[in-house]
Design an enzyme around this catalytic site. Structure first.
Site, PDB file in Angstrom:
ATOM      1  N   ALA A  13       0.597  -0.818   0.398  1.00  0.00           N
ATOM      2  CA  ALA A  13      -0.190   0.068   0.098  1.00  0.00           C
ATOM      3  C   ALA A  13       0.769   1.274  -0.152  1.00  0.00           C
ATOM      4  O   ALA A  13       0.147   1.966  -0.976  1.00  0.00           O
ATOM      5  CB  ALA A  13      -1.023   0.004   1.789  1.00  0.00           C
TER       6      ALA A  13
ATOM      7  N   GLY B 243       7.920  -3.059  15.302  1.00  0.00           N
ATOM      8  CA  GLY B 243       7.373  -3.209  16.601  1.00  0.00           C
ATOM      9  C   GLY B 243       9.011  -2.551  17.363  1.00  0.00           C
ATOM     10  O   GLY B 243       9.091  -1.834  16.273  1.00  0.00           O
TER      11      GLY B 243
ATOM     12  N   GLY C 283      11.481  -2.093  18.962  1.00  0.00           N
ATOM     13  CA  GLY C 283      13.368  -1.990  19.171  1.00  0.00           C
ATOM     14  C   GLY C 283      13.008  -1.176  17.293  1.00  0.00           C
ATOM     15  O   GLY C 283      13.865   0.051  17.483  1.00  0.00           O
TER      16      GLY C 283
ATOM     17  N   ASP D 122       2.690  -9.220  18.865  1.00  0.00           N
ATOM     18  CA  ASP D 122       2.797  -9.528  20.578  1.00  0.00           C
ATOM     19  C   ASP D 122       1.280  -8.527  21.087  1.00  0.00           C
ATOM     20  O   ASP D 122       1.096  -8.629  21.721  1.00  0.00           O
ATOM     21  CB  ASP D 122       4.583  -8.731  20.951  1.00  0.00           C
ATOM     22  CG  ASP D 122       5.012  -9.425  20.686  1.00  0.00           C
ATOM     23  OD1 ASP D 122       4.283 -10.698  20.204  1.00  0.00           O
ATOM     24  OD2 ASP D 122       6.195  -9.596  20.390  1.00  0.00           O
TER      25      ASP D 122
ATOM     26  N   GLY E  17       4.874 -14.400  22.271  1.00  0.00           N
ATOM     27  CA  GLY E  17       3.478 -13.053  22.319  1.00  0.00           C
ATOM     28  C   GLY E  17       4.106 -12.431  23.465  1.00  0.00           C
ATOM     29  O   GLY E  17       4.369 -11.489  23.842  1.00  0.00           O
TER      30      GLY E  17
ATOM     31  N   ALA F 129     -11.521 -21.571  25.933  1.00  0.00           N
ATOM     32  CA  ALA F 129     -10.332 -22.425  27.161  1.00  0.00           C
ATOM     33  C   ALA F 129     -11.021 -22.563  27.711  1.00  0.00           C
ATOM     34  O   ALA F 129     -11.509 -21.548  28.385  1.00  0.00           O
ATOM     35  CB  ALA F 129      -9.243 -21.790  26.482  1.00  0.00           C
TER      36      ALA F 129
ATOM     37  N   GLU G   9       4.010 -17.277  26.614  1.00  0.00           N
ATOM     38  CA  GLU G   9       5.132 -17.871  26.353  1.00  0.00           C
ATOM     39  C   GLU G   9       6.000 -16.981  27.536  1.00  0.00           C
ATOM     40  O   GLU G   9       6.461 -17.686  28.610  1.00  0.00           O
ATOM     41  CB  GLU G   9       5.997 -18.108  25.482  1.00  0.00           C
ATOM     42  CG  GLU G   9       5.997 -16.024  24.788  1.00  0.00           C
ATOM     43  CD  GLU G   9       6.970 -15.838  23.777  1.00  0.00           C
ATOM     44  OE1 GLU G   9       8.181 -17.232  23.806  1.00  0.00           O
ATOM     45  OE2 GLU G   9       7.413 -15.571  22.867  1.00  0.00           O
TER      46      GLU G   9
ATOM     47  N   VAL H  87       4.754 -21.115  14.608  1.00  0.00           N
ATOM     48  CA  VAL H  87       3.682 -21.207  14.281  1.00  0.00           C
ATOM     49  C   VAL H  87       2.495 -19.917  13.429  1.00  0.00           C
ATOM     50  O   VAL H  87       2.186 -19.262  12.919  1.00  0.00           O
ATOM     51  CB  VAL H  87       3.115 -22.780  14.336  1.00  0.00           C
ATOM     52  CG1 VAL H  87       1.632 -22.501  13.142  1.00  0.00           C
ATOM     53  CG2 VAL H  87       3.652 -23.729  14.219  1.00  0.00           C
TER      54      VAL H  87
HETATM   55  O1  F6P Z   1       7.869 -10.142  19.162  1.00  0.00           O
HETATM   56  C1  F6P Z   1       7.500 -11.515  17.963  1.00  0.00           C
HETATM   57  C2  F6P Z   1       7.738 -12.537  18.671  1.00  0.00           C
HETATM   58  O2  F6P Z   1       7.456 -13.579  17.581  1.00  0.00           O
HETATM   59  C3  F6P Z   1       7.993 -12.962  19.805  1.00  0.00           C
HETATM   60  O3  F6P Z   1       6.135 -13.246  20.324  1.00  0.00           O
HETATM   61  C4  F6P Z   1       9.134 -13.496  20.357  1.00  0.00           C
HETATM   62  O4  F6P Z   1       8.972 -13.668  21.767  1.00  0.00           O
HETATM   63  C5  F6P Z   1       9.963 -13.522  19.670  1.00  0.00           C
HETATM   64  O5  F6P Z   1       9.433 -12.589  18.410  1.00  0.00           O
HETATM   65  C6  F6P Z   1      11.124 -14.384  18.753  1.00  0.00           C
HETATM   66  O6  F6P Z   1      11.629 -14.096  18.164  1.00  0.00           O
HETATM   67  P1  F6P Z   1      12.835 -14.829  17.376  1.00  0.00           P
HETATM   68  O7  F6P Z   1      12.063 -15.037  15.897  1.00  0.00           O
HETATM   69  O8  F6P Z   1      14.088 -13.553  17.194  1.00  0.00           O
HETATM   70  O9  F6P Z   1      13.313 -16.843  17.789  1.00  0.00           O
END
Ligand code: F6P
Length: 376
Positions: free
Chosen positions: A29, A109, A111, A142, A185, A201, A243, A281
């Site tokens: 876009a 995101g 960073g 996330d 996440g 759930a 996580e 995934v």
């Molecule tokens: O920030 C996105 C993310 O997928 C998080 O959910 C996860 O903790 C992280 O990145 C995994 O990072 P990498 O792909 O560097 O293992």
């Protein structure tokens, strides 16, 4: 709103950090909108690393015309320790100057948005560089980016989790088993919370609740027992675990199994627990229609803002709370979108991480309220 007249010839587009489904829709876009204004869209390969390594190239319509349905990012992404240094950022600015690029759309995101702020810092640019104009677009599964209701990729990731949970639910029901399903996440429980509701759930573990390991184990055991007592339904129990919850999933299974084994009575069979870590995934897949639309709308807002001379801002989707004017304003390009200050985005993101953000406190409170309702 800036009143500056600015006529860029070339604007670069960069994706950075964890890829998110819908990033390509934003690239498409933004590129199409720039081309329609006779501005050349340029792509940067592998995020900030590519900016330093001079991996910039003109984007042609053929490169992006058909990418709306693709997950990941055609531009690639990378983590760049070199970009964390001023020397690295100066090389990036040299490359932008070399290609006569003075505006950037940065999709990513926390960073990535922090990097955008550094790259465009007028103090750091000093008299050696004209600070490039930057507008950010939030993209991260996330949903941990401050001052936006949603980031690109969240909806698709949620759908992926729900689809996986539906499948797991089938086999769990067949055996009356308990499943603990870990979802991505990072430090945010958003995906776990929302997909727990959407997949029916029975329990959800999220880092914002700040429970210690004993409390987490007790809560799962309590949930499983509540499920097993229900006579009117299948006795499968699904627990979604974010996580970022500070308990290892295998350790959790061992402790939950041990506690449940103690409770096996004459009229009650043993309860078997299984764990599934969905991992990366969750980050893949064709973007949902909503993510395609969100990405396209945010790109529209970002490009319009950039062309109006704005810089160091982020295009945001429906803010959950009202904000003061110095933090951001409603977009003129889209009534559902906002233009918010990048430094305020990062400050709010920090508050979301340390738990002082009212939004995160509200989410946690809602989930503490509904936890017992999940087991129906
Ligand atoms: O920030 C996105 C993310 O997928 C998080 O959910 C996860 O903790 C992280 O990145 C995994 O990072 P990498 O792909 O560097 O293992």
């Amino acid at each position: 709103m800036s009143t500056l007249t600015w006529n860029p010839k070339r604007v670069a587009i960069l994706t950075s950090g964890g890829d998110a489904p819908g990033m390509n829709a934003a690239v498409r876009a933004a590129s199409a909108l720039l081309l329609s204004k006779d501005i050349e869209p340029w792509g940067v390969r592998y995020g900030y690393r590519g900016l330093i390594k001079d991996e910039l190239f003109p984007l042609q319509a053929v490169d992006f015309a058909d990418i709306i349905r693709d997950g990941g990012t055609i531009l690639g992404s990378a983590r760049s320790p070199e970009f964390m240094t001023k020397e690295g950022r100066d090389i990036a600015r040299d490359n932008l100057k070399k290609h006569q690029i003075d505006g950037l759309i940065i999709i990513g995101g926390n960073g990535s948005l922090a990097g955008a702020l550094k790259l465009s810092d007028p103090d750091e640019c000093g008299s050696s560089y004209t600070a490039p104009r930057v507008i950010g677009i939030p993209a991260s599964i996330d949903n941990d980016i401050g001052l936006t209701g949603l980031a690109i990729g969240v909806d698709t990731a949620m759908n992926t989790i729900v689809e996986a949970c539906d499948k797991i639910s089938d086999t769990a029901s067949a055996f009356d088993r308990t499943f603990i399903i870990e979802v991505m996440g990072r430090d945010s429980g958003y995906l776990a919370m929302t997909s727990a509701v959407a997949s029916a759930a029975d329990g959800v573990l999220f880092p914002e609740a700040s429970r210690d390991e004993d409390e987490v184990v007790d809560r799962i055991v309590h949930t499983v027992e509540a499920v097993m007592e229900k006579k009117q339904r299948s006795r499968r129990a699904l627990i979604i675990k974010a996580e970022g919850t500070s308990v290892n999933i295998d350790a959790l299974k061992t402790r939950v199994d041990a506690k449940l084994a103690d409770r096996v009575g004459q009229d009650r069979p043993a309860i078997e627990t299984r764990v599934t870590v969905l991992g990366h995934v969750v980050r893949g897949s064709r973007p949902s229609a909503f993510d395609r639309l969100l990405a396209s709308r945010l790109a529209n807002v970002a490009v319009s803002a950039l062309l109006q001379g704005e810089t160091r801002m982020m295009a945001a989707w429906m803010l959950p709370f009202s904000i003061p004017e110095h933090v951001g304003t409603q977009s003129h390009a889209d009534p559902y979108c906002w233009l918010v200050q990048l430094d305020e985005v990062l400050a709010e993101t920090q508050r979301m991480h340390d738990g002082t953000s009212p939004l995160v406190q509200w989410r946690s409170k809602v989930f503490e309220h509904i936890e017992d309702v999940l087991v129906i």
